[in-house]
Design a protein around this motif. Structure first.
Motif, PDB file in Angstrom:
ATOM      1  N   ASP A  90       0.813  -1.214   0.000  1.00 21.34           N
ATOM      2  CA  ASP A  90       0.000   0.000   0.000  1.00 21.34           C
ATOM      3  C   ASP A  90       0.851   1.270   0.000  1.00 21.34           C
ATOM      4  O   ASP A  90       0.307   2.376   0.083  1.00 21.34           O
ATOM      5  CB  ASP A  90      -0.943   0.010   1.196  1.00 21.34           C
ATOM      6  N   SER A 129      -7.547  -2.777  -1.950  1.00 20.88           N
ATOM      7  CA  SER A 129      -6.689  -3.425  -2.945  1.00 20.88           C
ATOM      8  C   SER A 129      -6.673  -4.935  -2.799  1.00 20.88           C
ATOM      9  O   SER A 129      -6.149  -5.635  -3.658  1.00 20.88           O
ATOM     10  CB  SER A 129      -5.259  -2.889  -2.837  1.00 20.88           C
ATOM     11  N   GLU A 132      -1.547  -3.081  -7.857  1.00 22.74           N
ATOM     12  CA  GLU A 132      -2.864  -2.480  -8.089  1.00 22.74           C
ATOM     13  C   GLU A 132      -3.371  -2.738  -9.513  1.00 22.74           C
ATOM     14  O   GLU A 132      -3.813  -1.830 -10.219  1.00 22.74           O
ATOM     15  CB  GLU A 132      -2.827  -0.986  -7.785  1.00 22.74           C
TER      16      GLU A 132
END
Length: 891
Positions: free
Chosen positions: A103, A334, A434
């Motif tokens: 992240d 995600s 992603e």
């Protein structure tokens, strides 16, 4: 003479165990200032860290004015499937996980994860082991004497300087991250900023990283205004007398208290622009995070988490109202991808029973699971994998994910039927994150990170790449295909559209409060933003969007390379080392006696030896209580020695030796539950003079725990456990054999959708040749009857009284709970059940207090017990289940 034999037996056993298990698969590299410890699979990362270890150490030592001559232990582990690092005490060392954050929580412009992490954790080491204040004079107590001052240190002082250093002495860092900056800039703009006292400890309330945000905000302002020497001077003055907090030291150095300087730092950061007028909340701000939904065949499906409701997959209606589908503990948005009738998600879990696990670095995995939205069945697609950021086409026929590869992430295609993986893309020092697939799976979009720059890349069916945007120093995120086939993506503050036919990239909308992901659903652009309560969903009509040509910041230049060297390695033996020895007066027959408390552990924390030794003045003899533990990951061993412990019943001094081994037989984790079965054999002996007793014990324990835990669950979540045991004992004279069998069943169930719990306990104990009346008491009351078979039942209503956020001294109160219990006992004699003659009630009020600096959590309690029928009562004050003071009346 007998005491010498007891000590000799314990020492021989301890040396024997150490000799057997001290051999390690770990190796080490010595640099000038560090000793880097690693296992063979992480050898390449150990060499990388060694290449910059001394240079960074010397920069930080100068910055923090710490010039101690030492070699810092640095433990490197690739076992976990998540990003983290630690500064640990007892003994002081730093632990680095090779897995980088998927992240990007330390910012997209972080060039080198291992270097940034090393910088952060080495700052902790140099800050928290500095010999300032009384620690300068108390070094004879052991190398960990410096840890004593951290008890009074607020969390923002601990994390503020390390977050500042990671942003100053390495490229990127949280100080260069917009999402991190918003965690304090938005509360300031919305006039919802927390106090400095509340920033001293971790809380269940948003933001979860409050001690980091508070610390960076204050320390950055402090150093910018008063230079770096001010930090060291404040730290020195505080450590000299830490009992009145940070304010006196701040006032001496800056003429402002810490509270006043924090107010000035807040005022200095009142720079955030207003929210756009044409944007509205899709979901109202509430404590927790609400993430971007996707359109399935029947509804909008998303992910949300809150302290009161936990984490769950949710369904939205057109007005943004949520309906929980299933509890699900994921990292963030995600971790899941939505198809027409399915949800593919990545579930992260640890296996602490793996032999490779360390206490500070458990083996971890991240597997893919497929949820059928019609039946709610969950099917595991991969096993013991390390996959994050799943993507699935709308028709559910093609899937992809990012695969952990040390500090980087490869891009792989996933066969959901067989779980096999096929490599799509892998690049040197590059991560692919992603990703998303278009409706029929013919196109795969992803974000490529390389040396602090990001690029938007698309792969066709043949896995041929095409760079659409970048490389750029802008932080590109979350490419998502629209229904018309165009591609949306964001850069943390704006949303963009890439049009295939024209090849144009257009900026559609900007929100200074952040845009972390965006999707067009019907006539609205729905996007994630930030509020003082957490991540929130906003929406803006498509008709109100801009249509401007996009422009992105140029790419960062290549970082200055550090010279990779081939450092020699050597074997590493993980042996005990002394941490701390403290004076520790102990109680012997109601007399305080002189003694010392000792703490020893190994660097990998597989070995520990903790205990007390002293001299009984009343009995004129040495006393000791020593516990050695060995925990390699897949089992546990404990060796206990107690010497000359006073037995008030027999009025004699006893010696005791015991050996216990705990072995997990079954360990299974799923998104719904955790199940575990362990077996624990033990052997012990206790004696006084020539009289003694041998005991053997075998326990089988199992637990099933639901994965529906919430922050508001003060008493934990739902579970069921069962323990079965056999015990055999005999005196040294071998003239009598005592046999015991016992069972214990415990279950806790959630009441409705609340965090209130009802708990049941049932215990039974059966003995051969002896009474069990003294066992299974009604709370702390003496037994009223006697017998060889005893049953005890207990039921409890456990009521959380709310999450608290109340600063107090060096930490804060974070929770409060009330437990109301009833307990009864019965005996079985000659086939007849006989009651105890009374039953007991208890009301127990428990609070949770968190110390900010060491992040220790304590649970003080006050309990009132009443024996119904006899009128006896007992008031107990204690902490963490241990009684400290008792006030009672017996009838």
């Amino acid at each position: 003479m007998k005491l010498k034999r007891s000590l000799l037996v314990f020492i021989v056993l301890l040396v024997a165990v150490q000799a057997i298990v001290s051999a390690s698969a770990y190796r080490s590299i010595d640099t000038v200032h560090t000793r880097i410890i690693f296992s063979e699979p992480d050898a390449v990362y150990a060499q990388i860290v060694a290449s910059f270890a001394d240079e960074v150490y010397e920069q930080l030592a100068l910055f923090l004015e710490n010039f101690e001559d030492r070699r810092v232990p640095v433990i490197i582990s690739g076992n976990p499937a998540w990003a983290n690092g630690y500064f640990t005490t007892f003994p002081s060392a730093i632990v680095l996980y090779t897995t980088s954050p998927d992240d990007r929580f330390i910012g997209s412009r972080t060039v080198d994860w291992l270097k940034s992490l090393y910088t952060h954790e080495m700052t902790h080491f140099l800050h928290l082991t500095k010999h300032v204040g009384p620690a300068r004079l108390l070094r004879f107590l052991g190398p960990e004497v410096t840890s004593l001052s951290t008890v009074f240190m607020p969390g923002w002082w601990v994390e503020g300087i390390s977050t500042y250093a990671e942003s100053t002495f390495s490229a990127g860092g949280r100080g260069d991250s917009l999402p991190f900056g918003l965690t304090y800039q938005v509360p300031i703009a919305q006039d919802r900023m927390w106090s400095l006292g509340q920033g001293a400890y971790a809380s269940a309330l948003t933001p979860a990283n409050r001690i980091y945000s508070t610390g960076y905000l204050l320390v950055d302002y402090l150093i910018e205004t008063y230079q770096s020497h001010a930090f060291s001077e404040i730290n020195r003055r505080f450590a000299a007398f830490p009992f009145f907090g940070m304010n006196p030291a701040f006032r001496k150095v800056t003429s402002h208290s810490a509270t006043e300087l924090f107010a000035l730092a807040v005022q200095h950061n009142q720079t955030l622009a207003k929210e756009p007028e044409n944007s509205m909340y899709f979901t109202p701000p509430q404590q927790g995070n609400t993430y971007l939904p996707a359109q399935s065949e029947a509804a909008m499906i998303g992910y949300a988490s809150s302290p009161s409701k936990g984490s769950a997959l949710v369904r939205y209606d057109q007005n943004g109202r949520q309906e929980q589908i299933i509890p699900l503990s994921l990292v963030d948005h995600s971790s899941l991808a939505v198809a027409k009738d399915k949800v593919l998600f990545a579930y992260l879990y640890a296996d602490p029973t793996d032999a490779r696990s360390l206490s500070d670095a458990s083996v971890g995995y991240s597997d893919l699971y497929l949820l059928d939205l019609d039946t709610m069945d969950i099917r595991q697609c991969t096993s013991a994998s390390r996959l994050v950021h799943p993507a699935i086409s709308s028709d559910g026929k093609r899937a992809a994910a990012s695969q952990i590869n040390g500090p980087f992430y490869d891009l792989v295609e996933v066969d959901l039927a067989s779980g096999t993986l096929r490599l799509i893309a892998q690049g040197e020092a590059t991560s692919y994150l992603e990703s998303s697939l278009n409706a029929d799976g013919s196109l795969l979009a992803t974000i490529a990170l390389h040396q602090g720059n990001t690029s938007l890349v698309v792969f066709d069916r043949l896995n041929n790449p095409k760079i659409l945007v970048g490389p750029t120093s802008a932080a590109l995120h979350m490419p998502l295909f629209t229904e018309d086939g165009s591609l949306l993506f964001v850069d943390e503050s704006s949303v963009y559209r890439y049009e295939w036919e024209s090849g144009r990239c257009l900026r559609l909308f900007t929100d200074p409060y952040g845009i972390f992901a965006a999707r067009i659903i019907k006539e609205d652009l729905i996007y994630e933003s930030y509020s003082s309560e957490g991540v929130v969903l906003k929406h803006v009509p498509v008709s109100a969007l801009d249509d401007e040509p996009a422009a992105f910041a140029p790419a960062l230049g290549a970082p200055d390379p550090y010279v990779l060297q081939d450092f020699p390695t050597s074997g590493y033996a993980d042996a005990l080392r002394l941490n701390l020895v403290l004076p520790f007066p102990f109680i012997d027959a109601n007399h305080f006696q002189p003694g010392v408390w000792m703490h020893m552990t190994s660097l990998l924390k597989r070995h520990s030896l903790v205990g007390m030794a002293g001299w009984s003045l009343a009995a004129n003899r040495m006393v000791a209580d020593l516990t050695y533990q060995y925990a390699p990951g897949n089992f546990g061993l404990q060796l206990l020695a107690q010497l000359n412990q006073y037995n008030a019943v027999s009025q004699s001094y006893e010696q005791q030796l015991s050996l216990t081994i705990g072995v997990p037989l079954v360990y299974h984790v799923s998104p719904r539950s955790i199940s575990r079965i362990d077996i624990q054999p033990s052997l012990s002996t206790i004696w006084s003079g020539s009289d003694g007793y041998l005991t053997g014990n075998l326990t089988l324990g199992s637990i099933l725990q639901k994965q529906d835990r919430r922050s508001s669950d003060f008493f934990g979540g739902s579970y069921a456990s069962l323990s079965l045991g056999l015990q055999a004992g005999m005196p040294f004279t071998i003239d009598t054999l005592y046999l015991y069998s016992y069972a214990s069943l415990s279950a806790q169930l959630r009441l409705g959708s609340s965090s209130a719990m009802i708990r049941f306990n049932a215990d039974v104990l059966d003995a051969f040749n002896t009474s069990v009346a003294a066992n299974l008491p009604l709370f702390s009351f003496l037994p009223q009857k006697t017998g060889s078979t005893k049953f005890r039942l207990k039921s409890s209503l456990r009521l959380p009284l709310g999450l608290l956020d109340l600063p107090f001294l060096a930490g804060g109160w974070t929770g409060l709970g009330l437990e109301l219990s009833a307990q009864g006992a019965w005996y079985l004699e000659s086939g007849v059940i006989v009651g105890e003659g009374a039953w007991a009630l208890q009301a127990k009020l428990t609070g949770q207090y968190v110390l900010g600096g060491p992040t220790f959590s304590f649970r003080p309690f006050v309990a009132y017990d009443y024996l119904v029928g006899l009128g006896s009562w007992l008031v107990t004050l204690g902490i963490d289940g241990t009684s400290l003071l008792n006030f009672y009346e017996t009838v």
